[in-house]
Write an enzyme that holds these catalytic residues in place. Structure first.
Site, PDB file in Angstrom:
ATOM      1  N   LYS A  23      52.968  44.233  34.827  1.00 24.35           N
ATOM      2  CA  LYS A  23      53.980  44.047  33.786  1.00 24.35           C
ATOM      3  C   LYS A  23      55.324  44.624  34.229  1.00 24.35           C
ATOM      4  O   LYS A  23      56.366  43.981  34.083  1.00 24.35           O
ATOM      5  CB  LYS A  23      53.508  44.722  32.494  1.00 24.35           C
ATOM      6  CG  LYS A  23      54.381  44.430  31.284  1.00 24.35           C
ATOM      7  CD  LYS A  23      53.811  45.032  30.011  1.00 24.35           C
ATOM      8  CE  LYS A  23      52.505  44.382  29.631  1.00 24.35           C
ATOM      9  NZ  LYS A  23      51.943  44.902  28.364  1.00 24.35           N
ATOM     10  N   ARG A  93      54.028  50.592  26.540  1.00 24.03           N
ATOM     11  CA  ARG A  93      52.935  49.663  26.831  1.00 24.03           C
ATOM     12  C   ARG A  93      52.322  49.960  28.189  1.00 24.03           C
ATOM     13  O   ARG A  93      53.011  50.372  29.113  1.00 24.03           O
ATOM     14  CB  ARG A  93      53.439  48.212  26.842  1.00 24.03           C
ATOM     15  CG  ARG A  93      53.832  47.637  25.490  1.00 24.03           C
ATOM     16  CD  ARG A  93      54.216  46.176  25.658  1.00 24.03           C
ATOM     17  NE  ARG A  93      54.405  45.487  24.406  1.00 24.03           N
ATOM     18  CZ  ARG A  93      55.577  45.352  23.783  1.00 24.03           C
ATOM     19  NH1 ARG A  93      56.659  45.892  24.314  1.00 24.03           N
ATOM     20  NH2 ARG A  93      55.658  44.686  22.646  1.00 24.03           N
ATOM     21  N   GLY A 102      44.493  43.550  26.330  1.00 26.14           N
ATOM     22  CA  GLY A 102      43.815  44.187  25.205  1.00 26.14           C
ATOM     23  C   GLY A 102      42.962  45.374  25.561  1.00 26.14           C
ATOM     24  O   GLY A 102      42.382  46.009  24.683  1.00 26.14           O
ATOM     25  N   MET A 104      43.910  48.238  27.136  1.00 27.06           N
ATOM     26  CA  MET A 104      44.571  49.542  27.010  1.00 27.06           C
ATOM     27  C   MET A 104      45.530  49.516  25.829  1.00 27.06           C
ATOM     28  O   MET A 104      45.618  48.541  25.101  1.00 27.06           O
ATOM     29  CB  MET A 104      45.246  49.908  28.324  1.00 27.06           C
ATOM     30  CG  MET A 104      44.228  50.221  29.410  1.00 27.06           C
ATOM     31  SD  MET A 104      44.965  50.549  30.999  1.00 27.06           S
ATOM     32  CE  MET A 104      45.561  48.937  31.462  1.00 27.06           C
ATOM     33  N   ARG A 337      53.554  36.875  32.708  1.00 22.35           N
ATOM     34  CA  ARG A 337      52.485  37.128  33.674  1.00 22.35           C
ATOM     35  C   ARG A 337      51.801  35.803  33.944  1.00 22.35           C
ATOM     36  O   ARG A 337      51.910  34.868  33.144  1.00 22.35           O
ATOM     37  CB  ARG A 337      51.480  38.147  33.142  1.00 22.35           C
ATOM     38  CG  ARG A 337      50.775  37.728  31.863  1.00 22.35           C
ATOM     39  CD  ARG A 337      49.934  38.869  31.295  1.00 22.35           C
ATOM     40  NE  ARG A 337      49.393  38.524  29.981  1.00 22.35           N
ATOM     41  CZ  ARG A 337      48.896  39.400  29.129  1.00 22.35           C
ATOM     42  NH1 ARG A 337      48.872  40.674  29.442  1.00 22.35           N
ATOM     43  NH2 ARG A 337      48.406  39.025  27.967  1.00 22.35           N
ATOM     44  N   HIS A 455      43.110  37.853  20.087  1.00 25.71           N
ATOM     45  CA  HIS A 455      42.303  38.616  21.044  1.00 25.71           C
ATOM     46  C   HIS A 455      41.034  37.860  21.422  1.00 25.71           C
ATOM     47  O   HIS A 455      40.685  37.733  22.599  1.00 25.71           O
ATOM     48  CB  HIS A 455      41.952  39.984  20.434  1.00 25.71           C
ATOM     49  CG  HIS A 455      41.054  40.810  21.295  1.00 25.71           C
ATOM     50  ND1 HIS A 455      39.681  40.798  21.162  1.00 25.71           N
ATOM     51  CD2 HIS A 455      41.324  41.640  22.326  1.00 25.71           C
ATOM     52  CE1 HIS A 455      39.156  41.605  22.066  1.00 25.71           C
ATOM     53  NE2 HIS A 455      40.125  42.132  22.778  1.00 25.71           N
ATOM     54  N   SER A 764      18.156  37.154  58.438  1.00 24.50           N
ATOM     55  CA  SER A 764      18.655  36.936  57.083  1.00 24.50           C
ATOM     56  C   SER A 764      18.605  38.290  56.386  1.00 24.50           C
ATOM     57  O   SER A 764      17.536  38.899  56.277  1.00 24.50           O
ATOM     58  CB  SER A 764      17.788  35.923  56.333  1.00 24.50           C
ATOM     59  OG  SER A 764      18.307  35.718  55.031  1.00 24.50           O
ATOM     60  N   CYS A 831      20.564  36.570  52.068  1.00 27.82           N
ATOM     61  CA  CYS A 831      19.856  35.820  51.031  1.00 27.82           C
ATOM     62  C   CYS A 831      19.581  36.654  49.776  1.00 27.82           C
ATOM     63  O   CYS A 831      18.850  36.227  48.895  1.00 27.82           O
ATOM     64  CB  CYS A 831      18.552  35.240  51.564  1.00 27.82           C
ATOM     65  SG  CYS A 831      17.372  36.498  52.110  1.00 27.82           S
ATOM     66  N   TYR A 851      26.223  32.181  57.315  1.00 29.31           N
ATOM     67  CA  TYR A 851      26.065  31.615  55.970  1.00 29.31           C
ATOM     68  C   TYR A 851      25.704  32.695  54.954  1.00 29.31           C
ATOM     69  O   TYR A 851      25.254  33.793  55.318  1.00 29.31           O
ATOM     70  CB  TYR A 851      24.990  30.519  55.959  1.00 29.31           C
ATOM     71  CG  TYR A 851      23.578  31.010  56.164  1.00 29.31           C
ATOM     72  CD1 TYR A 851      22.798  31.455  55.085  1.00 29.31           C
ATOM     73  CD2 TYR A 851      23.002  31.046  57.436  1.00 29.31           C
ATOM     74  CE1 TYR A 851      21.511  31.920  55.285  1.00 29.31           C
ATOM     75  CE2 TYR A 851      21.712  31.502  57.634  1.00 29.31           C
ATOM     76  CZ  TYR A 851      20.967  31.947  56.550  1.00 29.31           C
ATOM     77  OH  TYR A 851      19.697  32.416  56.735  1.00 29.31           O
TER      78      TYR A 851
END
Length: 883
Positions: A23, A93, A102, A104, A337, A455, A764, A831, A851
């Site tokens: 922010k 803020r 929402g 904090m 944002r 919210h 694996s 895996c 993989y």
């Protein structure tokens, strides 16, 4: 030079996000862009970290810096903080570097006191506005800073409205609000034992401390754990000059998105309220108006807003979520944002931005959170079932998707029911940040109040959870455990309802669902991901159906077939049990002969379903006692069924029991004791491969030996497999390539991986067991104490859900290095369940694995995470080169 902890908005820019928070960095960037932003300053994330280091205190040096910046801010504003003659009010803020909507705390109208409010009355000539601002400040400051519960104030204002015979807060007069302030302060003193603070400087420091404290509130901790946000980041605090949307009918406030956050449509989307402050829009107490109304009500303000929203979207190259205030006819932009969005919207926006020439395919890949794809893979309503379903109420379609479950009215009850395995719909008057755990547990969320940016709506969209908000057709009696519809229907706790988050429809019964269909933007986006990534993605699948689902979601093979899951089928469990209770090898082989054709058919089905993609089949892994009953009643029934005496079967069951079965007689140890089990499975695998290859396929089966900790152990079992396989191939008179490898799931296997690799053609990593044995945690029991580890900040996440890259990760890296040294062409995969966790996938990419393998529904998540890891790697190298 001492460290700087406080920056004016004019001293920062977007690149300082880690220091100023998202922010603060955006407010600084908006200031640079010449957008009308109420000026202010940011207390940095480093100040938050220092606050905790100093024992939850803001040091004298940081306090002095804050006071200096406040004086500079007063000069910019031409007003004085704490002055009755020329009052200057601010908002306080939070602003972490990752958006946490929402989670904090916020305080508005700070600086008002009994004296200052009278000065504000004189200065503005608007007593109602002044007293309204003061009562709001007392309420927010008391709740956020002083821990005086919000409901105490809500009760007082409800009593006041009842006394005055009015419906809305805006109907209360200046005198009414003045009296309400007296009642608020009286109640505050009764609860706290002292008067409401009247020193604005104390109000400011205590509010900043409260925001720092809120970084560690339960809902923020839970949100961070859900979204992989480290606690070490801390939050910044933004102190910003107040502009007022509650000064009358020429003032207002709103929230808007440059594109629709539910669908991704390239059209302004948002809501606003006149004569209101920001919390009124998101709290849902009054129903806001769509932005299209502002175009009619005030075309000049609307056009100015459109100019800024387009400018911000073009600058950030992403959909923006903006808050704005109109103060007496003048527009101010309070923040921007990158907007939270549904999974479907995220894909559409990413694909559209590429088509519009605003971003590249690589940029688009980074714009979608892999976990969000989960929302696209969940069921929708079956059309036929929906045709027969009765709509009992209708609200706003706040977050798309279909959900069905039992009604619960509190977050605690919803979470408890979900923990028992129930599907839950959380029904609330309106949600608040305290409801986060119940919202996460729910299949869907239904609220009576609130708009599309409430919210409930924003959080549900971010979580990919179905939500119907602002459903004025229902009356919710939370404490009594029921809600009613306008037609008089009553739904109590435990009753089934169904929600359609795409239409806002509420159905008064259980409605059947079906799997989602993935086309259009999803197909295009995932094609880009596949084009970019280098890490392959397989699936953990034990049946042809699982394999088909996995392939539909883009799996490039099966990384783990757990053969024991096949043994639990009704038609084969008797043969498995016959094999277990056998007293001799001959009896065991007789039972295994019955299982052989069943296993062969299983593997043929998997090979066919995967259409030539690699299939890794793990030999029997769990301890044998898992296939037998344990209560005397069940043992007696099975003994009768098998033609055994109760005593005989009971003795077998007891002989198989172990003190620590997960580290007991399982995995390759079964094959060492009972080689005939491995022989049968190897024969079934090879015969299945030969059969499907005769039909035109070219399968190369991968046979995986589990739980190896010693190379001699692996060599022994591998010899059984190879001898059996070669005999089957020779008998069939064919040629067939196959591979034999192992799971690395015991730490000893990882540290001796060079020796293991002399026998294993692939590794694996079974990270479920590897994590269990590295930590010494039982994964079945760790849940009982891990919450204590989160609460005491020993752990930030569940090591069984998110890979421990420091400890377990070090073992994986070592095994990769040693394995490649001994066998350069070794194939490496993972895996465990970590194969579908985005941060773990990124680790696997950088660790040099070939993989990852995960559950079928997580395959798209892994595909995207793998592509993001590759893009980040390329850009990291490019940035290094530029330096």
């Amino acid at each position: 030079m001492s460290k700087k902890y406080v920056y004016l908005f004019s001293e920062g820019d977007a690149s300082m996000k880690n220091l100023l928070g998202g922010k603060g960095a955006n407010l600084a960037e908006m200031t640079l862009l010449g957008i009308p932003v109420p000026q202010g300053f940011t207390v940095t994330t480093e100040a938050c970290t220092q606050y905790y280091v100093d024992g939850k205190m803001i040091s004298a040096d940081i306090t002095k810096e804050i006071e200096t910046k406040m004086a500079e801010l007063e000069a910019i504003a031409g007003k004085q903080f704490g002055s009755a003659e020329n009052p200057f009010l601010v908002s306080v803020r939070s602003g972490a570097r990752a958006s946490m909507p929402g989670m904090m705390d916020t305080v508005l109208n700070l600086g008002l006191t009994d004296v200052v409010v009278e000065g504000l009355v004189k200065k503005t000539g608007n007593p109602r506005f002044a007293y309204d601002s003061y009562r709001r400040f007392i309420q927010m400051f008391s709740d956020v800073v002083m821990d005086v519960e919000k409901h105490r104030f809500e009760k007082l204002i409800d009593v006041m409205k009842e006394e005055k015979g009015v419906q809305f807060d805006t109907d209360l007069t200046a005198d009414d609000l003045k009296e309400l302030i007296v009642r608020y302060k009286k109640m505050f003193k009764e609860v706290k034992g002292f008067d409401f603070p009247q020193d604005p400087k104390i109000q400011l420091i205590e509010s900043i401390e409260a925001v720092f404290r809120s970084w560690d509130n339960p809902r923020a901790i839970y949100y961070r754990r859900m979204n992989d946000i480290p606690s070490s980041w801390g939050t910044a605090v933004n102190v910003q000059a107040m502009v007022f949307g509650n000064m009358g009918d020429t003032s207002g406030t709103g929230v808007a998105f440059t594109r629709n956050p539910s669908t991704g449509e390239n059209k302004l989307y948002g809501e606003y309220l006149m004569n209101a402050q920001g919390e009124d829009v998101v709290a849902g107490i009054r129903t806001p108006l769509p932005m299209s109304e502002l175009q009619i009500q005030n075309p000049a303000i609307y056009n100015e807003f459109m100019e800024y929203s387009n400018k911000l979207q073009d600058h950030y190259k992403d959909m923006q979520d903006m808050e704005f205030t109109i103060e007496d006819g003048k527009l101010y932009m309070l923040q921007t944002r990158n907007g939270k969005r549904t999974a479907a919207a995220a894909l559409k926006i990413a694909v559209d931005l590429v088509a519009e020439g605003m971003i590249t395919k690589e940029d688009a890949i980074l714009k979608v959170d892999p976990k969000q794809l989960d929302a696209l893979l969940h069921p929708t309503f079956v059309a036929k079932a929906l045709k027969d379903a009765k709509i009992v109420a209708k609200g706003l379609p706040a977050s798309p998707g279909a959900a069905c479950g039992k009604v619960y009215f509190s977050a605690v009850d919803a979470a408890a029911a979900e923990a028992k395995g129930e599907k839950v719909i959380l029904v609330r008057l309106e949600t608040s940040p305290e409801d986060i755990e119940g919202m996460a547990a729910a299949q869907g969320i239904l609220t009576a109040r609130g708009g599309m940016t409430s919210h409930a709506a924003v959080v549900a969209r971010g979580m990919g959870t179905c939500c119907v908000a602002g459903c004025g057709d229902i009356k919710v009696m939370e404490h009594d455990g029921y809600f009613t519809t306008k037609d008089g229907l009553k739904f109590s706790e435990g009753d089934y309802i169904s929600l359609d988050g795409s239409t806002g429809n509420v159905y008064g019964a259980k409605v059947d669902t079906e799997e989602a269909q993935l086309t259009g933007d999803f197909a295009q986006f995932m094609a880009w991901a596949d084009e970019i990534r280098t890490l392959k993605v397989r699936a953990n699948a034990d049946t042809p159906h699982d394999a088909e689902v996995a392939q539909k979601f883009g799996a490039e093979g099966i990384g783990l077939c757990r053969t024991e899951h096949m043994f639990f089928d009704e038609d084969r469990l008797p043969s498995v049990r016959e094999m277990i209770v056998a007293k001799t090898e001959e009896q065991r082989r007789k039972a295994l002969a019955k299982l052989l054709p069943m296993q062969r058919a299983d593997f043929e089905g998997l090979f066919k379903a995967m259409s030539g993609f690699p299939v890794t089949i793990r030999l029997l892994d769990p301890p044998l006692h898992e296939f037998l009953p344990h209560s005397d009643e069940d043992i007696k029934a099975l003994a009768t069924e098998m033609g055994l005496s109760f005593e005989e079967l009971k003795e077998t069951v007891e002989s198989l029991q172990e003190f620590n079965p997960m580290m007991g007689h399982r995995g390759c140890r079964l094959a060492v004791s009972y080689p005939e089990i491995a022989e049968m499975q190897a024969q079934a695998i090879i015969e299945a491969a030969i059969n499907v290859n005769k039909a035109g396929m070219s399968v190369v089966p991968e046979i995986m030996i589990p739980l190896v900790g010693e190379v001699v152990e692996l060599k022994y079992v591998k010899n059984i497999v190879v001898t059996t396989a070669n005999a089957v191939i020779e008998k069939a008179g064919v040629t067939l390539d196959y591979k034999v490898g192992t799971m690395i799931e015991i730490p000893r296997a990882a540290v001796t991986a060079d020796a293991i690799a002399t026998e294993a053609e692939f590794f694996s990593f079974g990270t479920n067991d590897l994590t269990q044995m590295t930590y010494g945690f039982s994964r079945d029991d760790a849940g009982k104490f891990l919450n204590d580890y989160y609460d005491k900040k020993i752990f930030e996440s569940d090591p069984f859900a998110k890979l421990d890259q420091v400890g377990v990760g070090a073992l994986i890296k070592l095994a990769v290095k040693l394995g490649k040294q001994a066998r350069p062409d070794i194939k490496l995969g993972i895996c465990g369940e970590h194969g579908g966790d985005p941060s773990s996938v990124e680790f696997c990419h950088h660790a040099g694995l070939n993989y990852v393998s995960c559950s079928p529904f997580r395959v798209p998540i892994a595909r995207l995470a793998a592509a993001q890891a590759r893009v980040s790697e390329i850009r990291g190298v490019e940035n290094l080169g530029q330096k």
